[in-house]
Write a protein that holds these residues in place. Sequence first.
Motif, short mmCIF file in Angstrom:
data_model
loop_
_atom_site.label_atom_id
_atom_site.label_comp_id
_atom_site.label_asym_id
_atom_site.label_seq_id
_atom_site.Cartn_x
_atom_site.Cartn_y
_atom_site.Cartn_z
N SER A 291 0.82 -1.22 0.00
CA SER A 291 0.00 0.00 0.00
C SER A 291 0.85 1.26 0.00
N THR A 292 2.15 1.10 0.25
CA THR A 292 3.04 2.26 0.25
C THR A 292 4.01 2.23 -0.94
N SER A 293 3.67 1.47 -1.96
CA SER A 293 4.56 1.32 -3.11
C SER A 293 4.53 2.51 -4.05
N ALA A 294 3.56 3.42 -3.87
CA ALA A 294 3.38 4.56 -4.80
C ALA A 294 3.23 4.04 -6.22
N GLY A 295 2.28 3.13 -6.39
CA GLY A 295 2.10 2.47 -7.68
C GLY A 295 1.08 3.16 -8.57
N THR A 296 1.29 3.00 -9.88
CA THR A 296 0.33 3.42 -10.90
C THR A 296 0.01 2.23 -11.78
N SER A 297 -1.25 1.83 -11.83
CA SER A 297 -1.70 0.74 -12.70
C SER A 297 -2.48 1.36 -13.87
N THR A 298 -2.10 1.01 -15.09
CA THR A 298 -2.64 1.70 -16.26
C THR A 298 -3.14 0.72 -17.31
N VAL A 299 -4.27 1.07 -17.91
CA VAL A 299 -4.81 0.36 -19.07
C VAL A 299 -5.13 1.41 -20.13
N GLN A 300 -4.62 1.21 -21.36
CA GLN A 300 -4.89 2.16 -22.44
C GLN A 300 -5.37 1.42 -23.69
N LEU A 301 -6.40 1.96 -24.33
CA LEU A 301 -6.88 1.47 -25.61
C LEU A 301 -6.67 2.58 -26.63
N GLY A 302 -5.96 2.28 -27.71
CA GLY A 302 -5.64 3.33 -28.67
C GLY A 302 -5.79 2.88 -30.11
N TYR A 303 -5.93 3.88 -30.98
CA TYR A 303 -5.92 3.63 -32.43
C TYR A 303 -5.16 4.78 -33.07
N GLY A 304 -4.12 4.45 -33.81
CA GLY A 304 -3.31 5.50 -34.39
C GLY A 304 -2.85 5.19 -35.80
N LYS A 305 -2.89 6.19 -36.66
CA LYS A 305 -2.34 6.13 -37.99
C LYS A 305 -1.26 7.19 -38.12
N GLU A 306 -0.72 7.36 -39.33
CA GLU A 306 0.40 8.28 -39.50
C GLU A 306 0.03 9.71 -39.16
N ASN A 307 -1.19 10.14 -39.54
CA ASN A 307 -1.58 11.54 -39.38
C ASN A 307 -2.56 11.79 -38.24
N TRP A 308 -3.04 10.76 -37.59
CA TRP A 308 -3.98 11.00 -36.51
C TRP A 308 -4.02 9.80 -35.57
N GLY A 309 -4.51 10.04 -34.37
CA GLY A 309 -4.63 8.97 -33.40
C GLY A 309 -5.49 9.40 -32.24
N ILE A 310 -6.00 8.42 -31.50
CA ILE A 310 -6.86 8.70 -30.35
C ILE A 310 -6.67 7.56 -29.34
N ALA A 311 -6.77 7.90 -28.06
CA ALA A 311 -6.57 6.89 -27.02
C ALA A 311 -7.42 7.22 -25.81
N ALA A 312 -7.95 6.17 -25.19
CA ALA A 312 -8.64 6.28 -23.90
C ALA A 312 -7.78 5.56 -22.87
N ILE A 313 -7.70 6.12 -21.67
CA ILE A 313 -6.80 5.57 -20.67
C ILE A 313 -7.45 5.60 -19.29
N TYR A 314 -7.11 4.60 -18.50
CA TYR A 314 -7.51 4.56 -17.09
C TYR A 314 -6.27 4.24 -16.25
N SER A 315 -6.06 5.02 -15.20
CA SER A 315 -4.94 4.77 -14.28
C SER A 315 -5.45 4.79 -12.85
N TYR A 316 -5.02 3.81 -12.10
CA TYR A 316 -5.28 3.79 -10.67
C TYR A 316 -4.03 4.31 -9.98
N VAL A 317 -4.13 5.49 -9.39
CA VAL A 317 -2.99 6.19 -8.82
C VAL A 317 -3.02 6.02 -7.30
N GLU A 318 -2.03 5.34 -6.76
CA GLU A 318 -1.97 5.09 -5.33
C GLU A 318 -1.37 6.30 -4.60
N ALA A 319 -1.52 6.31 -3.32
CA ALA A 319 -0.95 7.38 -2.50
C ALA A 319 0.56 7.39 -2.62
#
Length: 467
Positions: A291-319
């Motif tokens: 619980s004191t590790s200062a951890g960040t757990s992340t999941v990202q879903l993305g789609y990217g091409k040469e000229n454009w891209g988009i991503a949704a992300i979720y992070s669980y940010v610990e103390a």
Amino acid sequence: MTSAAAPPDAEQITSISEFSDLRPTDWAYQALTNLVEKYGCVAGYPNGTFRGGQAMTRFEAAALLNACLDRVTEVTDTLKGLMAEFAQEMAVLKGRTDDLEAKAGLQEASQFSTTTKLSGLATLVVGGVSNNPAGERVTFNYDLQLNLDTSFSGKDLLRTVLRAANFDSDRNAFGSGLSTLEIAFQEEGGPDVVGIDKIYYQLPLGQSPIGGQFTATLGGRVGQEDMLALWPTAYPGDTILNVLTLNGAPLAYNKNLGPGLGLWWQDNGWSVSVNYVAGNGADSSQGLFSSTSAGTSTVQLGYGKENWGIAAIYSYVEAGVAVPGATPFITTQIEENDVTTNAFAISGFWQPSKSGWLPSISGGYGINSSSGGDLRTSQSWMVGLQWNDVLAEGNSFGMGVGQPAFASATTNGAASESGVWAWEWWYQWQVSDAISVTPAIFVLNNPEGKQAGGNQVGALIKTSFRF
């Protein structure tokens, strides 16, 4: 048959295709082709046949050999004449070749490594900030990065980053709050000390059953951003303020640094990334998953091409996570109090295929829910524009605007921090392929948030050397 050996009715030919009774599958077809094309010493019959199966006398064989040798002698004499005519030029070329071979041998003997590539970035920054709590001062700072990229198979990557700087804490003019520069490396061992900034290993795992490629990352000191398949922005990450390089979501894209591991999958533009970084994971008293590790757990879903891209992300940010790009109130809540945060964001970019009046456009929005302290919800956003080839080819101009992570609701019902803004304008002059000079100014409105404080205006000149 040769012209000398052929009977009176034989005729000289210029192409093997003139023989109606020869096929590419015949065992001597290639040999006859060479005799016709190189030496022209093969003749056929008037009816267009070669009659390769017909017997020949020894006199005919001798005549055939003699005719071809005569042509070979002609060619040899021509070559000798050309060699004599260009003897001087050939001697020069031989000398250059010997010189290149000697240099190549010397470089191979003195090369750093057969498997490791060294690259570097040295950055010098002179500038200051008005209304600085430490005083309105101008300082001259530096940051040096040495990247060692090693591959053992041609597909894997062991990256080691050595780094030193003197942007320590508040001793530089830009402080350690929202006016922190993107290049402002914070040294754990103190200023002017070379240390290991990052060390991690990436390995492709091959094709997945559903298609696409898996890549795994494991490191004793790795950043969250190093384990994301897509960084959804066209706005340069090495411009000015750190808060405007975090895709509009400083809590979700918090660049937590420490021991970590991750896995991403990519296929035809789509990507899914999962990773975990523990800021205190190298400390035996804290641990990697406590619980004191200062951890960040992340999941990202993305789609990217040469000229454009988009991503949704979720992070669980610990103390305890060192959150960049946030107001002092939020930073204190997460770093010092027992506060955990669910951070969500969506970010994307578009850039034109050619330079012109249209800039590249990058933007993002983040919303966060916290628990365990006085903070409840917070938000952030940014928009970045960049024009290429401004005034001269290779130069660029850009501007960014946004709000760092600010508290929008607290447990005690205190007023929102929505009055916190960040602006920056910069012009990058590309002196050469390796050197660039970037003058810039930035404005921070109420950077102290709830702690109150006047606006800040900063100006600087950044010079970068890549090698």
